[in-house]
Design a protein around this motif. Sequence first.
Motif, PDB file in Angstrom:
ATOM      1  N   TYR A   1     122.177 106.635  60.495  1.00  0.00           N
ATOM      2  CA  TYR A   1     122.488 107.422  59.302  1.00  0.00           C
ATOM      3  C   TYR A   1     121.314 108.297  58.886  1.00  0.00           C
ATOM      4  CZ  TYR A   1     123.379 108.758  54.545  1.00  0.00           C
ATOM      5  OH  TYR A   1     123.525 109.506  53.407  1.00  0.00           O
ATOM      6  N   TYR A  20     126.463 109.194  52.332  1.00  0.00           N
ATOM      7  CA  TYR A  20     126.830 107.887  52.876  1.00  0.00           C
ATOM      8  C   TYR A  20     128.243 107.503  52.419  1.00  0.00           C
ATOM      9  CZ  TYR A  20     126.536 103.102  54.447  1.00  0.00           C
ATOM     10  OH  TYR A  20     126.774 101.915  55.083  1.00  0.00           O
ATOM     11  N   CYS A  36     131.526 102.800  61.469  1.00  0.00           N
ATOM     12  CA  CYS A  36     130.206 102.174  61.557  1.00  0.00           C
ATOM     13  C   CYS A  36     130.226 101.248  62.768  1.00  0.00           C
ATOM     14  CB  CYS A  36     129.905 101.389  60.278  1.00  0.00           C
ATOM     15  SG  CYS A  36     128.253 100.693  60.256  1.00  0.00           S
ATOM     16  N   SER A  72     123.719 100.655  60.151  1.00  0.00           N
ATOM     17  CA  SER A  72     123.361 102.042  59.862  1.00  0.00           C
ATOM     18  C   SER A  72     123.575 102.974  61.056  1.00  0.00           C
ATOM     19  CB  SER A  72     121.904 102.115  59.377  1.00  0.00           C
ATOM     20  OG  SER A  72     121.642 103.368  58.814  1.00  0.00           O
ATOM     21  N   TRP A 112     126.384 105.147  63.080  1.00  0.00           N
ATOM     22  CA  TRP A 112     127.701 105.737  62.867  1.00  0.00           C
ATOM     23  C   TRP A 112     128.165 106.511  64.089  1.00  0.00           C
ATOM     24  CZ3 TRP A 112     130.726 104.788  58.713  1.00  0.00           C
ATOM     25  CH2 TRP A 112     130.115 104.128  57.644  1.00  0.00           C
TER      26      TRP A 112
END
Length: 157
Positions: free
Chosen positions: A32, A58, A69, A73, A75
């Motif tokens: 992220y 987010y 996800c 963190s 993606w």
Amino acid sequence: MAKAKVTEKIRETAMVDLAYDQLKSSGEPMLYRDILNTIAKQKGFTKDDVERYIAQLYTEINIDGRFVCVGRSLWGLKHWYPIETSTDSAIVANVKDDYDADLDDDDLFGSDDDFTDEIDELESSNDFDDDDDHEDDDSNEFAGEDADEEEDEDEDY
């Protein structure tokens, strides 16, 4: 002049759409913070802007159905994963491990025995059933005053 149009287009493009384009062009899941940093560079964000928009982006990625996800963190795009593996349990099976597999639940959270011992220790150190600290006269202190007030009211009529 072409650069100004690209900048204007990027400025008007939603951050979540830029994140989608970024993941689509990379072809693999991204952290992220890397997604956010790239968008911040594209849009010319200051450090304060990044702090202001970090939660917004987010949240938008999290609720947008195009993203999934696939790790802590990390993606990716939902269409990268076959439909039969698009359930949470199937995705979890493909998630990159970010913890020590040798640790069991007792190592991470402690055993139930530890919790029971703590409760026993608390119960033995505090006697919750001991009401000797309170005198019966104090508990009825206000009842006497109310009775006196009622008698005074009766006398007025």
